[in-house]
Design a protein around this motif. Structure first.
Motif, PDB file in Angstrom:
ATOM      1  N   LYS A 204       0.844  -1.203   0.000  1.00 52.23           N
ATOM      2  CA  LYS A 204       0.000   0.000   0.000  1.00 52.23           C
ATOM      3  C   LYS A 204       0.880   1.254   0.000  1.00 52.23           C
ATOM      4  N   ILE A 205       1.973   1.234   0.771  1.00 52.56           N
ATOM      5  CA  ILE A 205       2.905   2.374   0.791  1.00 52.56           C
ATOM      6  C   ILE A 205       3.455   2.607  -0.617  1.00 52.56           C
ATOM      7  N   LYS A 206       3.890   1.535  -1.289  1.00 50.41           N
ATOM      8  CA  LYS A 206       4.472   1.662  -2.631  1.00 50.41           C
ATOM      9  C   LYS A 206       3.421   2.050  -3.668  1.00 50.41           C
ATOM     10  N   GLU A 207       2.202   1.603  -3.467  1.00 53.34           N
ATOM     11  CA  GLU A 207       1.119   1.982  -4.379  1.00 53.34           C
ATOM     12  C   GLU A 207       0.905   3.494  -4.360  1.00 53.34           C
ATOM     13  N   ILE A 208       1.027   4.087  -3.184  1.00 50.39           N
ATOM     14  CA  ILE A 208       0.808   5.524  -3.029  1.00 50.39           C
ATOM     15  C   ILE A 208       2.073   6.324  -3.333  1.00 50.39           C
ATOM     16  N   GLY A 209       3.219   5.879  -2.808  1.00 49.86           N
ATOM     17  CA  GLY A 209       4.437   6.684  -2.896  1.00 49.86           C
ATOM     18  C   GLY A 209       5.470   6.236  -3.904  1.00 49.86           C
ATOM     19  N   GLY A 210       5.211   5.135  -4.610  1.00 52.74           N
ATOM     20  CA  GLY A 210       6.197   4.621  -5.551  1.00 52.74           C
ATOM     21  C   GLY A 210       7.122   3.608  -4.882  1.00 52.74           C
ATOM     22  N   ASP A 211       8.024   3.023  -5.667  1.00 56.44           N
ATOM     23  CA  ASP A 211       8.895   1.962  -5.151  1.00 56.44           C
ATOM     24  C   ASP A 211       9.848   2.412  -4.047  1.00 56.44           C
ATOM     25  N   LYS A 212      10.288   3.670  -4.105  1.00 54.34           N
ATOM     26  CA  LYS A 212      11.230   4.172  -3.095  1.00 54.34           C
ATOM     27  C   LYS A 212      10.763   5.541  -2.600  1.00 54.34           C
ATOM     28  N   PRO A 213       9.665   5.544  -1.834  1.00 58.39           N
ATOM     29  CA  PRO A 213       9.149   6.837  -1.374  1.00 58.39           C
ATOM     30  C   PRO A 213      10.113   7.502  -0.388  1.00 58.39           C
ATOM     31  N   THR A 214      10.239   8.812  -0.513  1.00 56.63           N
ATOM     32  CA  THR A 214      11.131   9.556   0.374  1.00 56.63           C
ATOM     33  C   THR A 214      10.360  10.332   1.438  1.00 56.63           C
ATOM     34  N   ASP A 215       9.030  10.320   1.337  1.00 58.66           N
ATOM     35  CA  ASP A 215       8.224  11.093   2.289  1.00 58.66           C
ATOM     36  C   ASP A 215       7.572  10.223   3.361  1.00 58.66           C
ATOM     37  N   ILE A 216       8.013   8.954   3.452  1.00 58.30           N
ATOM     38  CA  ILE A 216       7.512   8.074   4.510  1.00 58.30           C
ATOM     39  C   ILE A 216       8.629   7.134   4.931  1.00 58.30           C
ATOM     40  N   MET A 217       8.724   6.920   6.239  1.00 56.27           N
ATOM     41  CA  MET A 217       9.658   5.949   6.805  1.00 56.27           C
ATOM     42  C   MET A 217       8.815   5.009   7.649  1.00 56.27           C
ATOM     43  N   ALA A 218       8.895   3.719   7.345  1.00 60.26           N
ATOM     44  CA  ALA A 218       8.096   2.751   8.081  1.00 60.26           C
ATOM     45  C   ALA A 218       8.996   1.712   8.732  1.00 60.26           C
ATOM     46  N   ASN A 219       8.752   1.482  10.004  1.00 55.94           N
ATOM     47  CA  ASN A 219       9.457   0.449  10.755  1.00 55.94           C
ATOM     48  C   ASN A 219       8.388  -0.527  11.245  1.00 55.94           C
ATOM     49  N   ILE A 220       8.100  -1.528  10.410  1.00 53.46           N
ATOM     50  CA  ILE A 220       7.073  -2.504  10.731  1.00 53.46           C
ATOM     51  C   ILE A 220       7.762  -3.820  11.070  1.00 53.46           C
ATOM     52  N   THR A 221       7.580  -4.295  12.275  1.00 54.86           N
ATOM     53  CA  THR A 221       8.147  -5.576  12.681  1.00 54.86           C
ATOM     54  C   THR A 221       7.051  -6.642  12.588  1.00 54.86           C
ATOM     55  N   VAL A 222       7.463  -7.899  12.742  1.00 55.52           N
ATOM     56  CA  VAL A 222       6.533  -9.022  12.631  1.00 55.52           C
ATOM     57  C   VAL A 222       6.530  -9.806  13.941  1.00 55.52           C
ATOM     58  N   GLU A 223       5.339 -10.021  14.465  1.00 54.84           N
ATOM     59  CA  GLU A 223       5.184 -10.734  15.739  1.00 54.84           C
ATOM     60  C   GLU A 223       5.558 -12.215  15.609  1.00 54.84           C
ATOM     61  N   ASP A 224       5.063 -12.883  14.556  1.00 52.08           N
ATOM     62  CA  ASP A 224       5.306 -14.314  14.385  1.00 52.08           C
ATOM     63  C   ASP A 224       5.979 -14.565  13.041  1.00 52.08           C
ATOM     64  N   GLU A 225       7.298 -14.692  13.066  1.00 46.88           N
ATOM     65  CA  GLU A 225       8.057 -14.909  11.835  1.00 46.88           C
ATOM     66  C   GLU A 225       8.109 -16.376  11.427  1.00 46.88           C
ATOM     67  N   SER A 226       7.531 -17.275  12.236  1.00 46.88           N
ATOM     68  CA  SER A 226       7.586 -18.700  11.929  1.00 46.88           C
ATOM     69  C   SER A 226       6.607 -19.089  10.817  1.00 46.88           C
ATOM     70  N   ILE A 227       5.638 -18.212  10.533  1.00 48.52           N
ATOM     71  CA  ILE A 227       4.673 -18.479   9.466  1.00 48.52           C
ATOM     72  C   ILE A 227       4.542 -17.246   8.582  1.00 48.52           C
ATOM     73  N   TYR A 228       3.983 -17.440   7.391  1.00 50.59           N
ATOM     74  CA  TYR A 228       3.749 -16.311   6.487  1.00 50.59           C
ATOM     75  C   TYR A 228       2.418 -15.642   6.814  1.00 50.59           C
ATOM     76  N   ALA A 229       1.390 -16.477   7.080  1.00 48.83           N
ATOM     77  CA  ALA A 229       0.058 -15.940   7.381  1.00 48.83           C
ATOM     78  C   ALA A 229      -0.793 -17.027   8.004  1.00 48.83           C
ATOM     79  N   LYS A 230      -1.957 -16.627   8.483  1.00 47.13           N
ATOM     80  CA  LYS A 230      -3.009 -17.554   8.894  1.00 47.13           C
ATOM     81  C   LYS A 230      -4.206 -17.250   8.021  1.00 47.13           C
ATOM     82  N   HIS A 231      -4.957 -18.293   7.682  1.00 47.50           N
ATOM     83  CA  HIS A 231      -6.079 -18.117   6.762  1.00 47.50           C
ATOM     84  C   HIS A 231      -7.259 -18.954   7.242  1.00 47.50           C
ATOM     85  N   THR A 232      -8.434 -18.343   7.298  1.00 47.09           N
ATOM     86  CA  THR A 232      -9.657 -19.067   7.605  1.00 47.09           C
ATOM     87  C   THR A 232     -10.349 -19.385   6.283  1.00 47.09           C
ATOM     88  N   VAL A 233     -10.573 -20.673   6.037  1.00 45.18           N
ATOM     89  CA  VAL A 233     -11.159 -21.127   4.781  1.00 45.18           C
ATOM     90  C   VAL A 233     -12.579 -20.593   4.630  1.00 45.18           C
TER      91      VAL A 233
END
Length: 126
Positions: free
Chosen positions: A49-78
């Motif tokens: 979403k950041i890249k959709e709005i600001g392009g591949d290398k936006p200079t007007d946003i800095m995001a530090n997003i960490t991941v709580e559970d790196e052991s999986i990619y996602a959870k999905h409810t069928v």
């Protein structure tokens, strides 16, 4: 338009994903976003979403997003009508990767052709 207004869709997505410890500040026209996503898939959705709005290398946003559970990619409810192939296509862009999902869920699934609405599946890191 302020930088915060420009990236409001990113902030809204963060709220919808229940990003933990979220913090947003704006300094000298640069939006600083910080928080913790549950999975890598959620982090990727935010970056997409950041890249959709600001392009591949936006200079007007800095995001530090960490991941709580790196052991999986996602959870999905069928959902009704889904197959492991459709789920693999959604997360990996390749339906033939359904076997990875099946192997990660043999405690829940006995046959890759038999999944049921409401089952909670782990989507593994590839």
């Amino acid at each position: 338009m302020t930088t915060k207004a420009k990236y409001q869709e990113v902030l809204d997505l963060g709220e919808a994903l229940n990003i933990k410890d979220g913090n947003v500040t704006e300094e000298n026209g640069v939006l600083k976003v910080k928080g913790m996503a549950k999975t890598q898939y959620e982090k990727n959705r935010l970056w997409d979403k950041i890249k959709e709005i600001g392009g591949d290398k936006p200079t007007d946003i800095m995001a530090n997003i960490t991941v709580e559970d790196e052991s999986i990619y996602a959870k999905h409810t069928v959902k009704s009508g889904e197959t492991l192939g459709k789920i693999a296509k959604h997360y990996y862009g390749n339906a033939s990767k359904y076997q990875a999902i099946f192997k990660a869920n043999t405690d829940v699934l006995k046959n890759p052709d038999l999944i049921h609405p409401g089952q909670e599946l782990v989507i593994p890191n590839l």
